[in-house]
Design a protein around this motif. Sequence first.
Motif, mmCIF file in Angstrom:
data_model
loop_
_atom_site.group_PDB
_atom_site.id
_atom_site.type_symbol
_atom_site.label_atom_id
_atom_site.label_comp_id
_atom_site.label_asym_id
_atom_site.label_seq_id
_atom_site.Cartn_x
_atom_site.Cartn_y
_atom_site.Cartn_z
ATOM 1 N N GLY A 142 25.372 7.593 28.189
ATOM 2 C CA GLY A 142 25.546 6.212 27.737
ATOM 3 C C GLY A 142 26.088 6.057 26.284
ATOM 4 N N VAL A 143 26.908 7.207 26.016
ATOM 5 C CA VAL A 143 27.566 7.107 24.544
ATOM 6 C C VAL A 143 28.976 6.645 24.852
ATOM 7 N N ILE A 144 29.459 5.834 24.114
ATOM 8 C CA ILE A 144 30.923 5.233 24.455
ATOM 9 C C ILE A 144 31.770 6.048 23.483
ATOM 10 N N LEU A 145 32.966 6.563 24.171
ATOM 11 C CA LEU A 145 33.922 7.133 23.126
ATOM 12 C C LEU A 145 34.979 6.059 22.842
ATOM 13 N N GLU A 146 35.512 6.378 21.667
ATOM 14 C CA GLU A 146 36.346 5.416 20.845
ATOM 15 C C GLU A 146 37.843 5.711 20.878
ATOM 16 N N ILE A 147 38.523 4.707 20.966
ATOM 17 C CA ILE A 147 40.035 4.525 20.867
ATOM 18 C C ILE A 147 40.037 3.714 19.534
ATOM 19 N N THR A 148 40.786 4.165 18.644
ATOM 20 C CA THR A 148 41.116 3.743 17.462
ATOM 21 C C THR A 148 42.317 3.280 16.939
ATOM 22 N N SER A 149 42.512 2.142 16.044
ATOM 23 C CA SER A 149 43.797 1.656 15.525
ATOM 24 C C SER A 149 43.980 2.376 14.260
ATOM 25 N N ARG A 150 43.228 3.425 13.920
ATOM 26 C CA ARG A 150 43.192 3.892 12.360
ATOM 27 C C ARG A 150 44.056 5.019 12.561
ATOM 28 N N LYS A 151 45.242 5.061 11.591
ATOM 29 C CA LYS A 151 46.151 6.072 11.621
ATOM 30 C C LYS A 151 45.659 7.422 11.434
ATOM 31 N N GLY A 152 46.203 8.385 11.780
ATOM 32 C CA GLY A 152 45.564 9.758 11.940
ATOM 33 C C GLY A 152 44.531 10.024 13.010
ATOM 34 N N HIS A 153 43.527 9.288 12.725
ATOM 35 C CA HIS A 153 42.505 9.237 14.236
ATOM 36 C C HIS A 153 43.111 8.878 15.296
ATOM 37 N N GLU A 157 46.190 -1.105 33.042
ATOM 38 C CA GLU A 157 46.000 -2.452 32.571
ATOM 39 C C GLU A 157 44.694 -2.829 33.245
ATOM 40 N N ASN A 158 44.432 -2.621 34.281
ATOM 41 C CA ASN A 158 43.267 -3.082 35.147
ATOM 42 C C ASN A 158 41.825 -2.502 34.482
ATOM 43 N N ARG A 159 41.792 -1.850 33.335
ATOM 44 C CA ARG A 159 40.869 -1.224 32.869
ATOM 45 C C ARG A 159 40.414 -1.758 31.501
ATOM 46 N N ILE A 160 41.274 -2.540 30.990
ATOM 47 C CA ILE A 160 41.180 -3.021 29.595
ATOM 48 C C ILE A 160 40.044 -4.117 29.759
ATOM 49 N N ASP A 161 39.761 -4.999 30.393
ATOM 50 C CA ASP A 161 38.657 -5.852 30.414
ATOM 51 C C ASP A 161 37.305 -5.038 30.287
ATOM 52 N N LEU A 197 45.957 9.755 16.639
ATOM 53 C CA LEU A 197 46.720 10.734 17.433
ATOM 54 C C LEU A 197 46.190 11.251 18.616
ATOM 55 N N SER A 198 44.832 11.042 18.700
ATOM 56 C CA SER A 198 44.363 11.666 19.878
ATOM 57 C C SER A 198 43.801 10.666 20.959
ATOM 58 N N ASN A 199 44.396 9.231 20.623
ATOM 59 C CA ASN A 199 43.856 8.313 21.675
ATOM 60 C C ASN A 199 44.493 8.559 23.206
ATOM 61 N N GLY A 200 45.563 9.207 23.295
ATOM 62 C CA GLY A 200 46.194 9.206 24.476
ATOM 63 C C GLY A 200 45.387 10.196 25.277
ATOM 64 N N TYR A 201 44.891 11.333 24.419
ATOM 65 C CA TYR A 201 44.032 12.272 25.038
ATOM 66 C C TYR A 201 42.757 11.903 25.762
ATOM 67 N N ALA A 228 48.983 1.355 25.218
ATOM 68 C CA ALA A 228 49.944 2.235 24.257
ATOM 69 C C ALA A 228 49.318 3.496 24.452
ATOM 70 N N SER A 229 48.033 3.516 24.287
ATOM 71 C CA SER A 229 47.173 5.000 24.621
ATOM 72 C C SER A 229 47.148 5.544 25.939
ATOM 73 N N GLY A 230 47.716 4.794 26.890
ATOM 74 C CA GLY A 230 47.787 5.093 28.557
ATOM 75 C C GLY A 230 46.648 4.558 29.073
ATOM 76 N N VAL A 231 45.922 3.561 28.588
ATOM 77 C CA VAL A 231 44.760 2.773 29.432
ATOM 78 C C VAL A 231 45.391 1.989 30.499
#
Length: 218
Positions: A139-150, A197-201, A152-156, A192-195
């Motif tokens: 139950g640990v949530i993984l993060e997508i971030t708007s922070r530059k640098g970090h 649309e139907n998963r956003i909510d 870079l791996s959002n898509g992955y 833009a990270s590849g998520v």
Amino acid sequence: MIDLHTHSLFSDGELLPSELIRRAEAIGYEAIAITDHVDASNIDIAIPRVVRAIKSIQKFISITAIPGAEITHVPPALIPDLVKEARKLGAKIVIVHGETIVEPVAPGTNRAAIEAGADILAHPGIISTEDSLFAKDKGVILEITSRKGHSLSNGYVAKKAMKFDIPLCINTDAHSPSDLITHETAIRILLASGVEENRIDSIFNNSKALIEKALRRD
Ligand SMILES: [Zn+2]
Ligand SMILES: [Zn+2]
């Protein structure tokens, strides 16, 4: 916007907790967690100060403000005890600074964070499938971030999360007021990270559920 990863000047952010919260409130945030970087040197300073600041302003604000912490760059073996200590000191959301590709975070940090039961594994970089599945399990949530640098791996991270149905959240990791984003920007970053649309909510619902869990902690 719900943003569960931000920094005040109790670590390397620019603003006092009160101003960070006010800035977030002014641009329409629904909730914010202040999660300053901590290790053994400052955990007993940063967390109680943020707890105190939030307590003092709570009844005067229209935004949900939550005290937290981000355990940062400590040897993985120390993470479990620091997660426990953070919670004891009043951190209602505990983040671990994951294995971002832009910093030499110790290998094994992602694993240790999940094992220790952190709430969010921030910017987990090129997280393995095994660790991703372990996060889902714990139950640990993984993060997508708007922070530059970090970011870079959002898509992955997004791709892995969609493939294995692993819970995600999106946060800013804000250090300055200009790092705060609107809900619309958060949606665009997710897309833009590849998520899909139907998963956003469901991603925002993960953050909401975590807030509910956090507020039940005393
Ligand atoms: Zn920082
Ligand atoms: Zn951070």
